[in-house]
Scaffold this motif. Structure first.
Motif, PDB file in Angstrom:
ATOM      1  N   VAL A  23      -2.668  -6.839   3.614  1.00 42.79           N
ATOM      2  CA  VAL A  23      -1.212  -6.913   3.699  1.00 42.79           C
ATOM      3  C   VAL A  23      -0.691  -5.536   4.088  1.00 42.79           C
ATOM      4  CG1 VAL A  23       0.931  -7.373   2.453  1.00 42.79           C
ATOM      5  CG2 VAL A  23      -1.129  -8.702   1.943  1.00 42.79           C
ATOM      6  N   ILE A  24       0.105  -5.478   5.154  1.00 41.71           N
ATOM      7  CA  ILE A  24       0.673  -4.196   5.583  1.00 41.71           C
ATOM      8  C   ILE A  24       2.168  -4.341   5.811  1.00 41.71           C
ATOM      9  CG2 ILE A  24      -1.493  -3.513   6.702  1.00 41.71           C
ATOM     10  CD1 ILE A  24       0.018  -3.897   9.403  1.00 41.71           C
ATOM     11  N   LYS A  25       2.870  -3.250   5.605  1.00 43.37           N
ATOM     12  CA  LYS A  25       4.278  -3.193   5.969  1.00 43.37           C
ATOM     13  C   LYS A  25       4.346  -2.843   7.454  1.00 43.37           C
ATOM     14  CE  LYS A  25       6.167  -1.828   1.486  1.00 43.37           C
ATOM     15  NZ  LYS A  25       6.944  -0.793   0.742  1.00 43.37           N
ATOM     16  N   ASN A  32       0.373   1.119   2.306  1.00 45.18           N
ATOM     17  CA  ASN A  32      -0.455  -0.064   2.530  1.00 45.18           C
ATOM     18  C   ASN A  32      -1.691  -0.080   1.634  1.00 45.18           C
ATOM     19  OD1 ASN A  32       1.274  -1.102   4.474  1.00 45.18           O
ATOM     20  ND2 ASN A  32       0.275  -0.003   6.139  1.00 45.18           N
ATOM     21  N   ALA A  33      -2.267   1.089   1.382  1.00 45.90           N
ATOM     22  CA  ALA A  33      -3.411   1.159   0.467  1.00 45.90           C
ATOM     23  C   ALA A  33      -2.988   0.685  -0.921  1.00 45.90           C
ATOM     24  CB  ALA A  33      -3.952   2.585   0.409  1.00 45.90           C
ATOM     25  N   SER A  34      -1.801   1.095  -1.357  1.00 45.74           N
ATOM     26  CA  SER A  34      -1.285   0.666  -2.649  1.00 45.74           C
ATOM     27  C   SER A  34      -1.037  -0.842  -2.683  1.00 45.74           C
ATOM     28  CB  SER A  34       0.007   1.419  -2.967  1.00 45.74           C
ATOM     29  OG  SER A  34       0.559   1.005  -4.200  1.00 45.74           O
ATOM     30  N   LEU A  35      -0.488  -1.384  -1.590  1.00 41.95           N
ATOM     31  CA  LEU A  35      -0.241  -2.827  -1.499  1.00 41.95           C
ATOM     32  C   LEU A  35      -1.522  -3.630  -1.674  1.00 41.95           C
ATOM     33  CD1 LEU A  35       2.253  -3.473   1.476  1.00 41.95           C
ATOM     34  CD2 LEU A  35       2.544  -4.164  -0.907  1.00 41.95           C
ATOM     35  N   ASN A  36      -2.639  -3.061  -1.187  1.00 41.91           N
ATOM     36  CA  ASN A  36      -3.913  -3.776  -1.205  1.00 41.91           C
ATOM     37  C   ASN A  36      -4.832  -3.342  -2.352  1.00 41.91           C
ATOM     38  OD1 ASN A  36      -4.177  -5.459   1.517  1.00 41.91           O
ATOM     39  ND2 ASN A  36      -3.030  -3.588   1.965  1.00 41.91           N
ATOM     40  N   ASN A  37      -4.307  -2.485  -3.229  1.00 44.38           N
ATOM     41  CA  ASN A  37      -5.081  -2.009  -4.381  1.00 44.38           C
ATOM     42  C   ASN A  37      -6.405  -1.363  -3.974  1.00 44.38           C
ATOM     43  OD1 ASN A  37      -3.198  -3.001  -6.380  1.00 44.38           O
ATOM     44  ND2 ASN A  37      -3.960  -5.060  -5.907  1.00 44.38           N
TER      45      ASN A  37
END
Length: 209
Positions: free
Chosen positions: A114-116, A184-189
């Protein structure tokens, strides 16, 4: 800030889309999106200069390809919202889906990223990013130390983490790219070592991939 959207049509597309995106970035264009007929380049309206226009006109005159361009004004209150809302999901076979937060997350792929969506390289629509995502299906990254040089939105680094890399370092010369990669790294854990800079960041270091 208002922008100029430069709509470019190229035949043949390969390898010229990549070549001219690189060239136009040196003339001040800072955002790009590929299209079926070529690509669109974006530049702040105040930065559209005679050197860029002269270069574009010289490309029209080339005999080894068909090149056309046109310009459109994009007002600041609309352009980013329109671009982000038009972001289409990318499905790489049954291997990987690249989605925006507002997309339906139901899919049949092994991995989902998942990316912004941002106006920058590495959204997955760019052919190079797409092919690298596809190629990573064949690379064993489990327990490996991985470098993603020129990480952009961080897709390849995030995927490396998802498929088992022990350590992933993501580097880019763009501050905006680094910020987006971190989001994006945070969104994807996924835990990435994210650095701003160029080749000086990898001096005397070794990576497996």
């Amino acid at each position: 800030m208002d922008l100029k959207k430069i709509q470019i049509k190229i035949q043949p597309r390969t390898p010229w889309v990549d070549v001219f995106i690189d060239e136009l970035s040196s003339y001040g264009c800072d955002s790009f999106e590929e299209t079926e007929s070529g690509f669109n380049a974006y530049i702040p309206s105040n930065d559209l200069n005679n050197d860029l226009l002269k270069h574009l006109r010289s490309l029209v005159k080339r005999n080894d390809l068909n090149f056309e361009f046109g310009c459109e004004e994009i007002h600041s209150k609309n352009w980013n919202e329109i671009w982000e809302s038009s972001f289409e999901p990318i499905i790489v076979g049954n291997w990987c889906s690249i989605l925006a937060p507002f997309h339906n997350s139901v899919n049949n792929t092994k991995y989902t990223i998942v990316i912004k969506p941002k106006m920058s390289f590495g959204t997955g629509h760019h052919e190079t990013t797409y092919m690298m995502v596809e190629t990573m299906k064949t690379i064993d990254l489990k327990g490996k130390k991985v470098l993603d040089m020129g990480t952009g939105t961080g897709i390849l680094a995030i995927l490396a983490g998802k498929i088992g890399a022990d350590y992933v370092e993501a580097i880019d010369i763009s501050g905006d790219a680094i910020k987006t990669c971190a989001e994006n790294a945070s969104l994807n854990n996924i835990d990435l070592k994210i650095k701003l800079g160029g080749k000086e960041q990898i001096k005397n270091k070794k990576y497996d991939v």
